[in-house]
Write a protein that holds these residues in place. Structure first.
Motif, short mmCIF file in Angstrom:
data_model
loop_
_atom_site.label_atom_id
_atom_site.label_comp_id
_atom_site.label_asym_id
_atom_site.label_seq_id
_atom_site.Cartn_x
_atom_site.Cartn_y
_atom_site.Cartn_z
N GLN A 129 0.82 -1.20 0.00
CA GLN A 129 0.00 0.00 0.00
C GLN A 129 0.86 1.26 0.00
OE1 GLN A 129 -2.52 -0.67 3.46
NE2 GLN A 129 -4.24 -1.19 2.14
N SER A 166 2.54 1.67 -3.52
CA SER A 166 1.63 2.13 -4.57
C SER A 166 1.25 3.59 -4.38
CB SER A 166 0.38 1.26 -4.59
OG SER A 166 -0.36 1.40 -3.39
N THR A 167 1.09 4.01 -3.13
CA THR A 167 0.73 5.41 -2.87
C THR A 167 1.85 6.35 -3.31
OG1 THR A 167 -0.60 4.69 -0.98
CG2 THR A 167 -0.06 7.03 -1.12
N LEU A 214 -7.48 4.14 -2.39
CA LEU A 214 -6.65 3.53 -3.43
C LEU A 214 -7.47 3.15 -4.65
CD1 LEU A 214 -4.30 1.28 -1.25
CD2 LEU A 214 -3.64 3.30 -2.56
N LEU A 273 -4.78 9.99 -3.18
CA LEU A 273 -3.48 9.46 -2.75
C LEU A 273 -2.90 10.27 -1.60
CD1 LEU A 273 -1.99 8.68 -6.27
CD2 LEU A 273 -2.75 7.02 -4.57
N CYS A 277 -4.62 9.13 1.37
CA CYS A 277 -4.14 7.79 1.71
C CYS A 277 -2.82 7.85 2.47
CB CYS A 277 -3.99 6.97 0.43
SG CYS A 277 -3.78 5.21 0.70
N PRO A 314 -2.26 0.99 -7.68
CA PRO A 314 -3.11 1.24 -6.50
C PRO A 314 -4.28 0.27 -6.38
CG PRO A 314 -2.63 3.30 -7.63
CD PRO A 314 -2.18 2.19 -8.53
N ALA A 348 -5.05 -2.02 -3.22
CA ALA A 348 -6.35 -2.01 -2.52
C ALA A 348 -6.85 -3.43 -2.30
CB ALA A 348 -7.36 -1.21 -3.33
#
Length: 223
Positions: free
Chosen positions: A12, A15-16, A69, A101, A104, A161, A165
């Protein structure tokens, strides 16, 4: 169990950072004033982070992270299939994606500390920060691929993302839960959550089967 939590949380965080910096470094593609575009990309973080704080309090950390995400990934993927002359609509979608994002980021910072017990909390935070920096480091390399295939760039920034998720759905919820101190407490809480989910699934299946059975009619015998 702790390894699984670390892997899911690291994905996570990766990807963020990967998609966040991928959007922030490519504001010139919209064809507008680059300075005003950068201002918009910065201002959008304020309302999204406020909404993220409210969502974490009411819906929990896991649902908030997974939702943000998913929204970010879908917004970026849609831009891949829009015509080039729809620059304004593309920028609006990217604004929603970048804001999601940013929210997040705020959620993951708190979620990471609550996921890991005290024994390995610093290790978990370090792994998460490393994953974020690794994602931000690799995001400029995607632009090299974009030179060969313009469609490939938003597809990669959108799919990562969404995959994160999906991995985040397997993490446990930490909202209104006390901080864990040992790995054994973490494994016990995960086991209790799995048992509760299994019982809910069994009860739902049982109730569904009972509802499918025909109702018994009462026959009155004359005296």
């Amino acid at each position: 169990m702790a390894k699984r939590i670390r892997e899911g949380n690291s994905l996570q965080r990766f990807s963020t950072g990967f998609s966040f910096y991928g959007l922030s470094l490519d504001v010139q593609k919209f064809g507008f004033n680059i300075y005003w575009t950068q201002v918009l990309f910065s201002v959008v973080d304020i309302p999204t982070k406020l909404l993220t704080g409210l969502s974490m309090a009411y819906f929990g950390r896991r649902i908030t992270t997974v939702s943000l995400l998913l929204v970010a990934g879908c917004m970026i993927l849609i831009t891949a299939f829009l015509p080039q002359d729809m620059n304004t609509f593309q920028m609006i979608l990217c604004l929603f994606g970048k804001g999601s994002l940013a929210g997040c980021f705020s959620c993951l910072y708190l979620y990471t500390m609550e996921l890991f017990p005290t024994e390995v909390r610093q290790i978990g935070m370090s792994a998460g920060i490393f994953s974020t920096r690794l994602g931000s480091l690799l995001s400029p390399l995607v632009y090299i691929l974009g030179n060969h295939s313009p469609l490939l760039q938003p597809v990669i920034f959108g799919l990562v993302p969404i995959l994160a998720a999906a991995a985040g759905t397997f993490l446990m919820e930490t909202n209104n839960q006390p901080l864990l101190n040992t790995i054994q407490e973490t494994e016990k809480r995960i086991k209790m959550a799995h048992d509760k989910q299994r019982n809910v699934s069994e009860n739902t299946t049982k109730n569904g089967l009972v509802a499918l059975l025909p109702e018994k009619t009462k026959v009155e015998c004359p005296v």
